[in-house]
Design a protein around this motif. Sequence first.
Motif, PDB file in Angstrom:
ATOM      1  N   THR A  78      39.161  38.541  50.031  1.00 29.94           N
ATOM      2  CA  THR A  78      39.489  37.122  50.184  1.00 29.94           C
ATOM      3  C   THR A  78      39.690  36.464  48.834  1.00 29.94           C
ATOM      4  O   THR A  78      40.620  35.673  48.634  1.00 29.94           O
ATOM      5  CB  THR A  78      38.375  36.399  50.963  1.00 29.94           C
ATOM      6  OG1 THR A  78      38.259  36.992  52.260  1.00 29.94           O
ATOM      7  CG2 THR A  78      38.669  34.921  51.105  1.00 29.94           C
ATOM      8  N   VAL A  79      38.822  36.790  47.889  1.00 30.04           N
ATOM      9  CA  VAL A  79      38.965  36.253  46.524  1.00 30.04           C
ATOM     10  C   VAL A  79      40.305  36.664  45.940  1.00 30.04           C
ATOM     11  O   VAL A  79      41.034  35.844  45.353  1.00 30.04           O
ATOM     12  CB  VAL A  79      37.811  36.738  45.622  1.00 30.04           C
ATOM     13  CG1 VAL A  79      38.032  36.308  44.181  1.00 30.04           C
ATOM     14  CG2 VAL A  79      36.475  36.203  46.139  1.00 30.04           C
ATOM     15  N   GLU A  85      42.778  37.368  41.501  1.00 31.21           N
ATOM     16  CA  GLU A  85      42.822  38.817  41.703  1.00 31.21           C
ATOM     17  C   GLU A  85      42.355  39.623  40.492  1.00 31.21           C
ATOM     18  O   GLU A  85      42.471  40.843  40.477  1.00 31.21           O
ATOM     19  CB  GLU A  85      44.232  39.259  42.104  1.00 31.21           C
ATOM     20  CG  GLU A  85      45.309  39.002  41.081  1.00 31.21           C
ATOM     21  CD  GLU A  85      46.657  39.539  41.536  1.00 31.21           C
ATOM     22  OE1 GLU A  85      46.676  40.466  42.363  1.00 31.21           O
ATOM     23  OE2 GLU A  85      47.670  39.035  41.059  1.00 31.21           O
ATOM     24  N   VAL A  86      41.824  38.943  39.491  1.00 34.05           N
ATOM     25  CA  VAL A  86      41.389  39.654  38.291  1.00 34.05           C
ATOM     26  C   VAL A  86      40.059  40.371  38.505  1.00 34.05           C
ATOM     27  O   VAL A  86      39.778  41.378  37.852  1.00 34.05           O
ATOM     28  CB  VAL A  86      41.305  38.682  37.090  1.00 34.05           C
ATOM     29  CG1 VAL A  86      40.827  39.412  35.831  1.00 34.05           C
ATOM     30  CG2 VAL A  86      42.669  38.038  36.833  1.00 34.05           C
ATOM     31  N   PHE A  87      39.225  39.893  39.408  1.00 32.94           N
ATOM     32  CA  PHE A  87      37.940  40.550  39.652  1.00 32.94           C
ATOM     33  C   PHE A  87      38.168  41.998  40.082  1.00 32.94           C
ATOM     34  O   PHE A  87      39.043  42.299  40.890  1.00 32.94           O
ATOM     35  CB  PHE A  87      37.160  39.819  40.747  1.00 32.94           C
ATOM     36  CG  PHE A  87      36.637  38.479  40.321  1.00 32.94           C
ATOM     37  CD1 PHE A  87      35.447  38.373  39.619  1.00 32.94           C
ATOM     38  CD2 PHE A  87      37.340  37.331  40.611  1.00 32.94           C
ATOM     39  CE1 PHE A  87      34.963  37.140  39.223  1.00 32.94           C
ATOM     40  CE2 PHE A  87      36.875  36.089  40.224  1.00 32.94           C
ATOM     41  CZ  PHE A  87      35.674  35.990  39.525  1.00 32.94           C
ATOM     42  N   TYR A  88      37.337  42.888  39.540  1.00 31.81           N
ATOM     43  CA  TYR A  88      37.477  44.330  39.812  1.00 31.81           C
ATOM     44  C   TYR A  88      36.108  44.907  40.142  1.00 31.81           C
ATOM     45  O   TYR A  88      35.140  44.694  39.403  1.00 31.81           O
ATOM     46  CB  TYR A  88      38.067  45.038  38.598  1.00 31.81           C
ATOM     47  CG  TYR A  88      38.107  46.543  38.722  1.00 31.81           C
ATOM     48  CD1 TYR A  88      39.168  47.192  39.351  1.00 31.81           C
ATOM     49  CD2 TYR A  88      37.067  47.332  38.213  1.00 31.81           C
ATOM     50  CE1 TYR A  88      39.206  48.571  39.470  1.00 31.81           C
ATOM     51  CE2 TYR A  88      37.098  48.714  38.334  1.00 31.81           C
ATOM     52  CZ  TYR A  88      38.165  49.332  38.955  1.00 31.81           C
ATOM     53  OH  TYR A  88      38.198  50.703  39.083  1.00 31.81           O
ATOM     54  N   VAL A 142      32.858  32.908  41.156  1.00 36.57           N
ATOM     55  CA  VAL A 142      34.330  32.895  41.174  1.00 36.57           C
ATOM     56  C   VAL A 142      34.844  31.664  40.449  1.00 36.57           C
ATOM     57  O   VAL A 142      35.822  31.713  39.696  1.00 36.57           O
ATOM     58  CB  VAL A 142      34.852  32.924  42.619  1.00 36.57           C
ATOM     59  CG1 VAL A 142      36.374  32.794  42.654  1.00 36.57           C
ATOM     60  CG2 VAL A 142      34.424  34.214  43.324  1.00 36.57           C
ATOM     61  N   LYS A 143      34.161  30.558  40.641  1.00 39.06           N
ATOM     62  CA  LYS A 143      34.604  29.284  40.070  1.00 39.06           C
ATOM     63  C   LYS A 143      34.535  29.271  38.547  1.00 39.06           C
ATOM     64  O   LYS A 143      35.250  28.501  37.887  1.00 39.06           O
ATOM     65  CB  LYS A 143      33.752  28.146  40.649  1.00 39.06           C
ATOM     66  CG  LYS A 143      34.389  26.772  40.550  1.00 39.06           C
ATOM     67  CD  LYS A 143      33.572  25.744  41.311  1.00 39.06           C
ATOM     68  CE  LYS A 143      34.271  24.393  41.305  1.00 39.06           C
ATOM     69  NZ  LYS A 143      34.568  23.903  39.954  1.00 39.06           N
TER      70      LYS A 143
END
Length: 566
Positions: A78-79, A85-88, A142-143
């Motif tokens: 969802t993020v 979309e940078v989170f891995y 995330v924020k």
Amino acid sequence: MKKKVLPVIVAILLILVIGGCALGKVLLDKYSYSKEEADWNEFYQVSENDRSAIILQNEMVEEQALIKDGVCYFDLATVHKYMNEVFYADMTENLLLYATPTEVIRTTFGETAYTTTEGTQEAGYVISFADGDNVYVAADYVKLFTNYSYECYDRHVQVNTEWGTRQVAQLKKDTAVRLRGGVKSPILTQAVKGDTLEILEQMETWSKVKTADAVIGYVENKRLGEITEETETPVTDYQAPEYTSLTADSKICLGWHSIGGVAGNDTLYSMVSGTKGMNVIAPTWFSMTDENGAFRSFATAGYVTTAHQMGLQVWGVLDNFNYANENGISISTLNMLSSTTARQNLVKNVTDTAVGLGLDGINVDFEQLSSDCGPHYVEFLRELSIECRNKGLVLSIDNYVPFNFNDYYRLDIQGEVADYVIIMGYDEHWHGSKDPGSVASISYVSDGLDRTLQEVPANKVVNALPFYTILWKTEGTDVTDEYITMRNEADFMSKAGVSAEWDEVTCQNYAEWTSGSVNYQIWLEDAESIAVKLNMMTTKNIGGVAVWRLGYGTQAAWELINAYLQ
């Protein structure tokens, strides 16, 4: 007579009274306001107490948020889809990574702290955790890296990722916000006089509205005051990251120097001789040797020094196939790139080696990646770009001509993190394909660049030209082929005793002939075809040209390239 009439009159009056009551009930049922309350769990499609619907802007999406220990979490998919979309996530090493332009920020699943170059930072809540195959990330975390806002309510979470203007109106009196337009529709919530409602859609007698607590339903138009327009307030605590680049002010001209061993470095002078306008040389030195991040190197500092004396930058090539092909072994790029330890070993080792040799840049040539390798490859490029940026190395990345089936190479992200995105404008028909055709027709190359330019800034795009062609041999149903370099084409055609004619479709000289039972076809790459490609590249105003490979070209081709660079 009177005794007979009176009962009739009474009967008629009774019928009228009963009919009036029935009619009144019908009218009451039809026009009175229902007091039925809607089931919020059903409305928000929430079947579990710890789940909340997500209202993205003004629409409820199919994904849901998770509320755990008073903290709002989104699953990573969802993020990626809606926010950032940078989170891995590394599911094996239990890590959540976030790559900025200058560092990789990391946290371990289940922990309340994250690590930056400045040390450990305490969040005060569990940042992320894994539940089966899903990874959940705290909305507040995330924020920290994302231009978005969120607000949690009873059964739903309002998420905003963009801001503009909206239409609003104040309520003139208390009213119910209903599930649908109509007085018989169930009530979602109550709004009071003076409340400001956002008007999402206005119909003849009802309007679709959103309340201050993000409940979307319907109210009667007669309850609304004057509709006005107001500017939405965007997030003020977010600063977009800045990706700096080492792109040159003028066009680059890169020549790949194919080197199969340390002794190959001795061919530097002969490979450079006869070139014109070349300002970057890319020796094929580094190749992956295992799945732990190791690579072999044919590099020498002397080569770099000599190239610099010739006025050339040196970008060492790192590939994922030469060592494996040379030794007949299988090395999984997926296994290597999906391991954070192995991936970061490779990044550190290759950039440290480049700095130690005095290289100007690194050229990545990872080929035949599977789609499931895509996210790990992108993370590798992000992490490599950080080290290159911090160490002053130019990062260039080689790519196939883009199509939908290879879009997981993510040219859009490459265009953001890399200095140059090189399109290998060839292999339209390739060695071993058993499909005779041009190596690089003009439409294939031009259309590929157009698709690239939709994703990548023009000054970062480099088109690679083939200094070779393929001779196709068809005997019955059997198709074989062989490479012919540009410098050997004229001699080959003379010995074959055939001449080629210009083909307007491919913008190449084409020849076809038969000898015995074999039919031959060849689409030549020569000065004429190169001229057409360079003219097309000029009109697109891209960042430069590359050639595969040094030693294959002709003086005429280099003269054209030199003119293009001017």
